[in-house]
Every structure is written in C-alpha cells, then in structure tokens.
Design an enzyme around this catalytic site. Structure first.
Site, PDB file in Angstrom:
ATOM      1  N   ASP A 179       0.839  -1.203   0.000  1.00 17.77           N
ATOM      2  CA  ASP A 179       0.000   0.000   0.000  1.00 17.77           C
ATOM      3  C   ASP A 179       0.871   1.248   0.000  1.00 17.77           C
ATOM      4  O   ASP A 179       1.965   1.261   0.572  1.00 17.77           O
ATOM      5  CB  ASP A 179      -0.900   0.016   1.248  1.00 17.77           C
ATOM      6  N   ASP A 183       0.269   5.040   1.061  1.00 16.95           N
ATOM      7  CA  ASP A 183      -0.594   6.051   1.667  1.00 16.95           C
ATOM      8  C   ASP A 183       0.043   7.427   1.539  1.00 16.95           C
ATOM      9  O   ASP A 183       1.271   7.570   1.559  1.00 16.95           O
ATOM     10  CB  ASP A 183      -0.833   5.729   3.141  1.00 16.95           C
ATOM     11  N   ASP A 219       1.166   6.620  15.149  1.00 20.60           N
ATOM     12  CA  ASP A 219       1.316   5.679  16.251  1.00 20.60           C
ATOM     13  C   ASP A 219       2.761   5.327  16.572  1.00 20.60           C
ATOM     14  O   ASP A 219       3.235   5.554  17.674  1.00 20.60           O
ATOM     15  CB  ASP A 219       0.477   4.414  16.004  1.00 20.60           C
TER      16      ASP A 219
END
Length: 435
Positions: free
Chosen positions: A49, A51, A137
């Site tokens: 992915d 992002d 995070d």
C-alpha cells in the site's frame, strides 16, 4: 535525509500514487508518501500500500479527483480509486487542543470526540505536518517522502528505530493505547512482520490495558484478524497475542483453553493449521479466513455438543448443529464474521460427519461436494493431532480420491466387510444376553 542519503526511488512507488502526489503538488498543496510505504522501501521490501498525507482537506481532495470517494466518520479519509488499486489520502492531523481554536474561528463543532476510556471516537482535527507526525502511532511510521525535493523527513527518530529494529510508540504508551486500543495489536503485527522487537516502554502497559480491547467493535476486529492471521506470520502473531493476554479478544474459546492447558489437542490443532496457513501464503497460494476460524472453533463445538447430549439426551446430529450455532454466535461478539465466510465454515463442520459415512453411494456423493477439499484438509489436520481411527479415516480418503473407479468400489466393499466384522462380536453378546 537528502536524495543521496536514502534508497527510495520513484521506481519503487506505484504509478497511481505518483499521479496523486504530482497532482496535489501541482495544485499548490503539500503531499508526501507516508508511513508503511516509506518504511518498507527503506527496509528493502516491496510495499503493498502507498498512503499519502497532505495539507489539503478531504473536500479539497475530492474537487481535484473525479475518482475520489470520502469515507470514515472516526477518521475522514479520501480514497482515490484506480480500478482495483486504491490510494488512501489523509489530511494532516492536528492536536485536540486545536479544536477550541477552530471553534473560536467559527469552525465546525464536534470534530473531535473521546470516550470515557480515552478512546478516540472522532478525530478530524487538522494541523501541520509536524503535528501529523506526532499523532502517528509508531516512530517507524512517522516517515515522509517528498516527490518535490526527494527527501525523507523523520520527525520521531524512526530511522534510528529502523536501525535498532525496535517498534516504539510516539508519546506516552498508556495514553496512545487508550486513544486506540487496536495499537496493541498493531505493535504485535509490526514486530512479527518486520522481524523487530517491541520496545520495553511500548510493551510494558499492554497486559494491564488489554481489557480495553473489549470496547473495539466486532467488525473492526475482523479487519484486524485478517491482517494478523493472513499475512504469513499467523503462528508468531498467535503466540505473541497469547503472551500479551490479547488472544481472548479475538478467540475467547481457544484463549481459555490455552490458559488452562497450552498443550491441549485443540491448541495443537490450531498451531498445525496456522503453520499451514503461513506456508501457503508465503508460497503465494490462496487461503480462506473460513478455514482458520473453523479450526479455532471446532473442539469447542464438539465439547458443547457432547454436553448437550448428556444433559438433554439430544440426538448427536441435533446436538452438534445446536452447539455449532451457539459457538458461532458467541464468536461473533468478538469478531464479526461475514456470512460469506460463515457458510463455508458450516460446510467444513458438517463434512467432518459426512466423511465418516462411506457406505454405498455416500462416499461418491461426499467426494462431489463443492467444499470437499476444505473438509478433507480439515480432517487431515485432525488426524495428525488425534491419530488412531481418525488418522486411518483421513488416510482412507487420501487413497480413495486418487483411486480408479474399480478400486473405489473395492474400497467401499472392504469398508463394509470390516465394519460387519467389528459389529459381529457385539451381536453375539446381545443374543447371548437374551438367552
């Protein structure tokens, strides 16, 4: 890090992600490849992915891309759709203290909301790239790559943690876990995926805060289950989840068994299936979530079925289906299993009984069942764990599948004969008792 100090090249980034980055930049917005995409390329991996983070709001992004759809209440995101490829674009997150300032300036109300446990229920406060990095995070995910100057921007010593192979939360671990308890699962998943260790301060609060996982919606837990157990690291994740006392929030039944007896046959069975799942994924073969979930629940269904037979005198088949529905319903409270996976699970369970019946044409009909292969594989693993007659049954089906038509008929006749021989002493004893 300047261009000559890192290994990221535009050749490593998907063409569609580059299109999004270029258009955002050309329209006057800041835009960066962020998180896992940057991290994985730096580690020499191929990201799945890509992002993107930007200072454009979701509404501004939608105006730029006709193929954009806005999703999410908790986190407002833009998905740019290129056929099957979806590029996720997020607006830079700000700190919650900024909400008061936004409202004083006439901004929208309720952009941010937290539960009594500190969990973020809504989080649409926008800010700068520096604030966005602080809101991420883990340090290894606070890395940004720009196609404008080809530099990598590191805001939380993520590069150092990549070097040290550490999974470390940004900020106070307890606060960050309370904001989103799923971060406890993510810490485990990243540790196994990247072959890293969870930093001591990041690992320390997990066992104490594990009960917060009970507040996570079952639908979201299914998404996390997919990431944890269908990524090629299922066995390692299973073990770490058990060690950190998080397993019960995904698999309540098997977790209780594991706590009472880690070498129970049901645990051994699940481990065998996890090993096979990892092997198939790492070999590029397809797997279904239904098979693993069926393995997790099988022995609980058998146990509850036997209890029903003893308590109520219910016929075995009826007791089995009642137990199956009860256990599935209980599991749904933890993981919301979609119907498209529940149906194959039920077929796998039912086939375990059908595979014991080999008289007449039954064996041929079972062989033609659309989910025979899954049911047979399930039986094989049970045979490996339990041995004895169950292993003999699995071996019989192994031979039967590849046998010629004549051999199949002979195998069924042999099965009938051996069954009569096994019954005959019982019949003689019954007739003697009557005399």
């Amino acid at each position: 890090m300047s261009r000559d100090e890192h290994n990221i090249s535009r050749r490593d980034i998907s063409e569609n992600a580059l299109k999004v980055l270029y258009r955002l930049n050309k329209s006057g917005y800041d835009a960066y490849l962020v998180g896992g995409g940057v991290r994985d390329i730096l580690l020499g991996e191929h990201p799945k992915d890509f992002d993107i983070a930007t200072n454009a709001t979701p509404e501004q992004i939608k105006k730029l891309f006709r193929n954009c759809r806005l999703i999410g209440r908790r986190f407002r995101l833009a998905h740019i759709v290129f056929g099957r490829d979806i590029i996720e674009v997020a607006t830079f997150r700000g700190h919650h203290a900024n909400q008061d300032k936004a409202e004083k300036r006439g901004g929208k109300q309720h952009h941010s909301k937290q539960s009594e446990h500190g969990m973020l229920l809504r989080d649409n406060i926008y800010g700068s790239i520096e604030e966005d990095a602080e809101r991420r995070d883990f340090t290894i995910n606070a890395l940004y790559y720009s196609t404008r100057d080809f530099k990598v921007y590191d805001f939380a010593n993520g590069l150092e943690d990549i070097e040290r192979r550490k999974i470390r939360l940004i900020g106070d671990p307890e606060t960050r876990y309370r904001e989103d308890p799923v971060r406890m699962l993510r810490a485990i998943r990243f540790a196994t995926k990247l072959d890293m260790d969870i930093a001591k301060d990041t690992a320390k609060p997990i066992r104490e805060l594990a009960p917060l996982m009970a507040n996570i919606p079952a639908a979201r837990m299914f998404e996390e289950y997919m990431k944890l157990f269908l990524s090629g690291k299922a066995l390692a994740n299973f073990q770490l989840l058990a060690d950190f006392q998080l397993l019960e929030y995904l698999y309540p039944h098997i977790s209780k068994t594991y706590a009472d007896n880690p070498i129970d046959k049901s645990i051994d069975f699940v481990r065998q299936v996890l090993i096979n799942t990892d092997k198939r994924i790492n070999d590029g073969k397809r797997v279904t979530p239904a098979f693993l979930l069926a393995a997790v629940l099988w022995y609980e269904i058998e146990q509850q079925s036997q209890q029903l037979q003893k308590k109520s005198g219910m016929p075995p088949q009826d007791a089995f289906f009642v137990a199956m529905n009860q256990v599935l319903s209980e599991q749904q409270r933890s993981i919301a299993i979609p119907k498209r996976f529940q149906l194959p699970m039920k077929d796998i369970f039912a086939l375990q009984h059908r595979l014991t019946r080999r008289e007449g044409s039954r064996a041929f009909k079972t062989l033609e069942h659309p989910r025979f292969r899954a049911g047979y594989d399930f039986l094989l693993y049970r045979g490996m764990v339990e041995g004895g007659e169950l292993e003999e049954l699995a071996n019989w089906w192994t031979s039967f599948q590849d046998a010629s038509p004549d051999t199949k008929q002979q195998m069924i006749k042999s099965f009938k004969t051996s069954r009569k021989r096994r019954r005959s002493p019982r019949k003689r004893s019954q007739s003697a008792a009557k005399e």
